[in-house]
Write an enzyme that holds these catalytic residues in place. Structure first.
Site: not given
Length: 412
Positions: A164, A322, A355
């Site tokens: 990520c 994020h 996500n």
């Protein structure tokens, strides 16, 4: 806050000149996903586990996600359906799917970015690409040269397995390339697609329930940006001559970029590629590790280089975080004392896409820009001049990118 005046050096600063995003065509409504997931994996008999998964989805703040893997693919590849102790060897099937589909989705996002940029593709000098999965030689970077019709002498950088935080990594690398290669234009891409991460649910007796958490929040997506150093004396009014935009239009300036490993956090998140696919681990302590350490370990260091005196008011920045999940965003809000609307862009992306690993921050960047224009804010940073982009993932590794917005009045 007292900021270092660097307007005289702005010609040397890397800028984001265009943004493009793309998703697979399969859209899944979060409210329907538990029934779908347990049906296609033939797991409806796991009543208690299904109820637990429904609660996860309800609390996720997600309304919809996009994923390549659908019911038809699972019917054709039953080895992908097994979960827990019943997982079987299926890595070849998963990797073949990713190797085929990741370049296509990445090319779609790149095409949108280049269309917005409005310049001849021959001006692209560098290509930076990241994907957590889909490892192959030659890589996706090679395939993109062909799919996009880029010059075969474009200098390529291929990154795999970052997870990520990769969206911040590619921006940091692109900044160095743009600022140290005069006249360069860097096409930057992240594409995440999760066939390797799809598994059936484990049984309640099985200890590893992290897979279930991932299935409640993860989605597929690709983000692209073009980075370069634009001479402000050339103007940014977007004049078009013979189908080619004469002047480029910067959206954000990449002021500085840093990478940090949070102490004592290695086991908070990670993954291993096994014969059964990607097995990932998501500790409950992840949200505490990120929210509890990110200001001291990352933000203070990053902004000490741009700000002369001590800085405490994080609400004077715009935030591109994020969207790892609702708990992390909530705890980051609380820890830093952010106003409710500060993480609006991140929450909107989480709501609409889930996500998407490294691609997520590029979607948030696009949401920040578009939302600022739609709300008639004075800058691309919701009316604020300075902002920060945060990407975090395995390690826990954090990428902190200090950004400077541009006046929306310059965007035509």
């Amino acid at each position: 806050m007292a900021l270092v005046n660097h307007r005289e050096n702005v010609k040397g600063r890397a800028q984001i000149l265009a943004i493009g995003t793309a998703n697979p065509k399969n859209c899944f409504r979060q409210v329907d996903y538990p029934d779908y997931y347990f049906r296609v994996t033939k797991s409806d008999h796991l009543i208690d586990l299904k109820a637990k998964f429904k609660r996860m989805c309800e609390k996720s703040m997600i309304e919809k996600r996009y994923m390549h893997v659908n019911e038809e693919i699972l019917e054709q590849n039953p080895s992908m359906n097994h979960g827990g102790e019943k997982m079987v060897s299926s890595l070849d099937v998963r990797l073949d799917m990713e190797i085929m589909e990741i370049p296509k989705l990445a090319a779609e996002a790149a095409t949108k970015a280049m269309d917005e940029w409005g310049q001849p593709k021959s001006r692209i000098t560098h290509l930076v690409f990241h994907s957590t999965l889909g490892t192959v030689m030659p890589g996706v970077d090679y395939e993109l040269i062909k799919l996009l019709g880029l010059n075969p002498s474009v200098k390529r950088f291929m990154l795999y397995h970052l997870g990520c935080y990769g969206g911040g990594t590619v921006l940091r690398l692109a900044k160095d390339l743009a600022e140290n290669n005069p006249g360069s234009r860097v096409l930057v891409l992240c594409c995440e697609m999760m066939p390797s991460g799809f598994h059936g649910p484990p049984s309640l007796q099985h200890a590893h329930l992290d897979i279930l958490t991932g299935h409640a929040i993860f989605g597929d997506g690709a983000g692209a940006v073009i980075v370069g150093c634009v001479d402000p004396s050339g103007g940014t009014n977007g004049v078009v001559e013979r189908g080619v935009r004469r002047y480029e239009q910067p959206l954000f300036e990449i002021h500085s970029a840093y990478q940090t490993v949070l102490p004592d956090s290695k086991d908070a998140v990670g993954g291993r590629l096994r014969e059964a696919g990607l097995i990932y681990y998501l500790s409950k302590r992840l949200s505490n590790d990120v929210s509890g350490k990110i200001d001291e370990c990352c933000l203070a260091e990053a902004f000490s280089a741009a700000i002369k005196d001590n800085f405490e008011d994080w609400n004077s920045l715009f935030w591109i975080v994020h969207p790892a999940g609702r708990p992390i965003l909530d705890k980051l809000d609380a820890k830093l004392g952010l106003n409710k609307e500060k993480l609006r862009a991140s929450r909107n992306v989480l709501r609409d896409y889930g996500n998407m690993w490294s691609s997520s921050v590029l979607f948030v960047l696009d949401e920040m820009r578009k939302g600022s224009i739609a709300q008639r804010k004075t800058t691309t940073g919701e009316g604020f001049e300075w902002g920060v982009l945060l990407g975090f993932g395995p390690g826990v590794t954090v990428e902190t990118v200090v950004l400077r917005s541009v006046p929306t009045a310059k965007l035509k």
